[in-house]
Design an enzyme around this catalytic site. Sequence first.
Site, PDB file in Angstrom:
ATOM      1  N   GLU A   2      -9.982   4.308  -7.260  1.00 36.38           N
ATOM      2  CA  GLU A   2      -9.164   5.516  -7.302  1.00 36.38           C
ATOM      3  C   GLU A   2      -7.760   5.150  -7.772  1.00 36.38           C
ATOM      4  OE1 GLU A   2      -9.603   7.038  -3.370  1.00 36.38           O
ATOM      5  OE2 GLU A   2     -11.728   7.523  -3.645  1.00 36.38           O
ATOM      6  N   GLU A  29      -5.342  13.608  -1.804  1.00 33.93           N
ATOM      7  CA  GLU A  29      -6.438  13.498  -2.755  1.00 33.93           C
ATOM      8  C   GLU A  29      -5.970  14.038  -4.107  1.00 33.93           C
ATOM      9  OE1 GLU A  29      -9.327  12.185  -2.249  1.00 33.93           O
ATOM     10  OE2 GLU A  29      -9.598  12.102  -0.067  1.00 33.93           O
ATOM     11  N   HIS A  78      -9.262   2.496  -1.670  1.00 30.02           N
ATOM     12  CA  HIS A  78     -10.445   2.587  -2.522  1.00 30.02           C
ATOM     13  C   HIS A  78     -10.049   2.121  -3.913  1.00 30.02           C
ATOM     14  CE1 HIS A  78     -12.082   5.934   0.318  1.00 30.02           C
ATOM     15  NE2 HIS A  78     -12.404   4.726   0.743  1.00 30.02           N
ATOM     16  N   HIS A 138      -5.186   8.820  -2.439  1.00 30.75           N
ATOM     17  CA  HIS A 138      -6.584   8.645  -2.841  1.00 30.75           C
ATOM     18  C   HIS A 138      -6.859   9.400  -4.137  1.00 30.75           C
ATOM     19  CE1 HIS A 138      -8.622   6.840   0.814  1.00 30.75           C
ATOM     20  NE2 HIS A 138      -7.391   7.052   1.242  1.00 30.75           N
TER      21      HIS A 138
END
Length: 847
Positions: A410, A575, A407, A503
């Site tokens: 990010e 994350e 992504h 991420h």
Amino acid sequence: MFPALEPELKQETLPDPYEDFMYHHLQYYGYYKAQRGSLPNSATHQHIWKNNPRYLLNGSFGKREDLIPDRLQKEKHLYSLMLSSPFVKSRQLLYDDIGKVNPHLREPRDLFALFSGSALLQAPRWPVECEVIKERIHHIEWVPPQPEYFYQPTGNEKIPEIVGEEKGTIVYQLDSVPTEDCYFTSSRVGGKRGIIKELSVSLQGPEDNTLLFESRFESGNLQKAVRVNTFEYELTLRTDLYTNKHTQWFYFRVQNTRKDVTYRFTIVNLLKPKSLYTVGMKPLMYSQLDASTHSIGWRREGNEIKYYRNTAEDGQQPLYCLTWTARFPHDRDTCFFAHFYPYTYTDLQRFLLSVANSPVKSQFCKLRTLCRSLAGNTVYLLTITNPARTPQEAAAKKAVVLTARVHPGESNGSWIMKGFLDFILSNSPDAQLLRDIFIFKVVPMLNPDGVIVGNYRCSLAGRDLNRHYKTILKESFPCIWHTRNMIKRLLEEREVLLYCDFHGHSRKNNIFLYGCNNTNREFWLHERVFPLMLSKNAPDKFSFHSCNFKVQKCKEGTGRVVMWRMGILNSYTMESTFGGSTLGNKRDTHFTTEDLKSLGYHVCDTLLDFCDPDRTKFMQCLAELKELLQQEIHKKFKELGQDMDLERSWSDISLSDVESSTSGSDSSLSDGLPVHLLNIADELNQKKTMYKKKKKALKSRKQRNKQYQRHTLMPESKLTEDAPERAGFPSTLQKPPAFFRTSENASSSMMKYEKSRLNKSQLNGRGKSTSLDPTDMTTLILTKNIDRIQKEKPGFTVSCDPKRSTNPSQEPAPSVKPSWSRNRHPGTRGSHRTAVAYPSLHVYTYP
């Protein structure tokens, strides 16, 4: 044969047929430009070599008076002269000057040597629709000396009314942005052809205080700016290219600032209903004057921060606004605003160039091209490991796979990756040990196209790559297709101990992991040990309670689930928040780049603890996990108003029923394929189906005889067996007693349950597994609670600290001292177990 050398000695010689053929052959293919007379035959060469060594130094290469006495030096000098000749077209030969004459070919550029000491960085390739300014944007790294605390909402924050361009003045707007109706066609360095237009308004004089906006640089994102008051602006973000959504990442430049004036900026087209801006997150600001004069980089800036729903909606989908105020430190300064610390494709290339040019790091870090993206940008693959002493030692190493930036918006994933690479490439004893026992496969930027153009979530295919890891469209999704293929080949060679994809998260603070529940009871809860250890090593950054291990159907196409299905037990998505920490000493403070890089170090440290041959830490974490799970189950049943005997059956409850689903993604459901790719996917699926339908092989005579016996002779023998029964006598083979029929039915039902469970464990297990027949399966069921004798697979012993290991999966017996064991996987556990005696079935015969 050395072409293009003009001999001094001229004599009549007959043309050599081989020389004549080679001359015409090479001239036809354009390898040499010399004339026929300048190509002496081999006889002339031999005569010149033996009788006139001065020939090497004369002719078309210039003259030199002194002779070269040594034959080795003659050859070296001749080789260097040959390479400098204008008649030699090839420049691929290299010369190894270590005392041997060993000319060899240069390595292919794209496959091996990507950078050299004098090489320039590869310029990013943009879609041809994008205008790109020529100015290079670069920021310094800086860590604030004091913690940057969250903004504390007062409840009195102003909610500005959205005015729009009808009542305001457009001061910046991109001409054309490719949306959902378009698709990517081609790219070039520098983007759109032609003259780059000035999109900002022209200043009317030195007193004009209008801000000048710009975002047409690498990773920039701003589509429009409307001036609605003297110091107030409404901003519209550009959606991801070739889509009509994903507006979250912003990164733009403002010029012509004024000091000691409060400006208000309002972004009017955000799509997420929840955001970290509601709990105190601040935007980032960068001042070029501060950077050049005081070495101050990115810092959190903003007051009166408010995240709210846009009331002036267009009716298609709800929009949200972010508003904040800021004061610039200098007059007529150039400043930048960003959602998070930018990390561009050029930043990555600079880092990789420094690694490639390091004489030490380049010995154990090999840089390769994994593939080319849709736009033609290089997707890099790093292989990091110390050279093994023996082939057996190299083959016994386990692998660790790390990826980031699937992504593009990010960027926190890149900062964690940079911290990991900084540590693993260092001369630290722990880093050397990790390189001794592991092979690290690292893809630092999976989606370079999206990073370059400033997308938040998608590639130039207009889709979220982290929902298409099962794709068969190699040309449309090359980055993840080649990544999956690389990991698939790696699994065929060795065990992959861990896979982790870095991420960023826009709704939760702290750092946490998403994993996958293991269905194999032998490794029950083992996938949660690594996250728990990481939370103990980084207690002020990593939150284990925010981790989740539920596999949802909508996440089947993500990297962690696909790699888990391929056989990697410890498969995670890491994350990291855009905000900061709510834990320990860093409570209510923003994360800096140094905080994120330190987590890369903690990943390495936790990997050593995870593989420690002293199983104390591992078993302690496992016991703690069981206790936490009991508490969670008890809490769940208490909410439902039910009682449960936790001592007897709590471990049989599905873990997926206890956990809630993962949240925070704005594209949990896949958008499917773009319209222009649907037909291509259907054609590939049809071809795949056709290839699977193979023709039946022709039967041999032996196979035909067996088939004849099965269909012809067997029925005859059956009739013979049934004859006594028809005559009033019982059958020769009596049916077993009812007890055995009952036990057989019970065991068969258990076998079905265990077989389905083991099939899943074989699918989720690590490495190659051996198949089990029904007898072995029954034996495994009957000896389920009996201690098995497990024999360790042959491996190698690494000379290292005795507290380190690479096998976290096996629990040693209490009386056995933990030892270094390798490459043991679930499929082989049935090969060494206690034998069980079965009661024999008596066959009743009659005279």
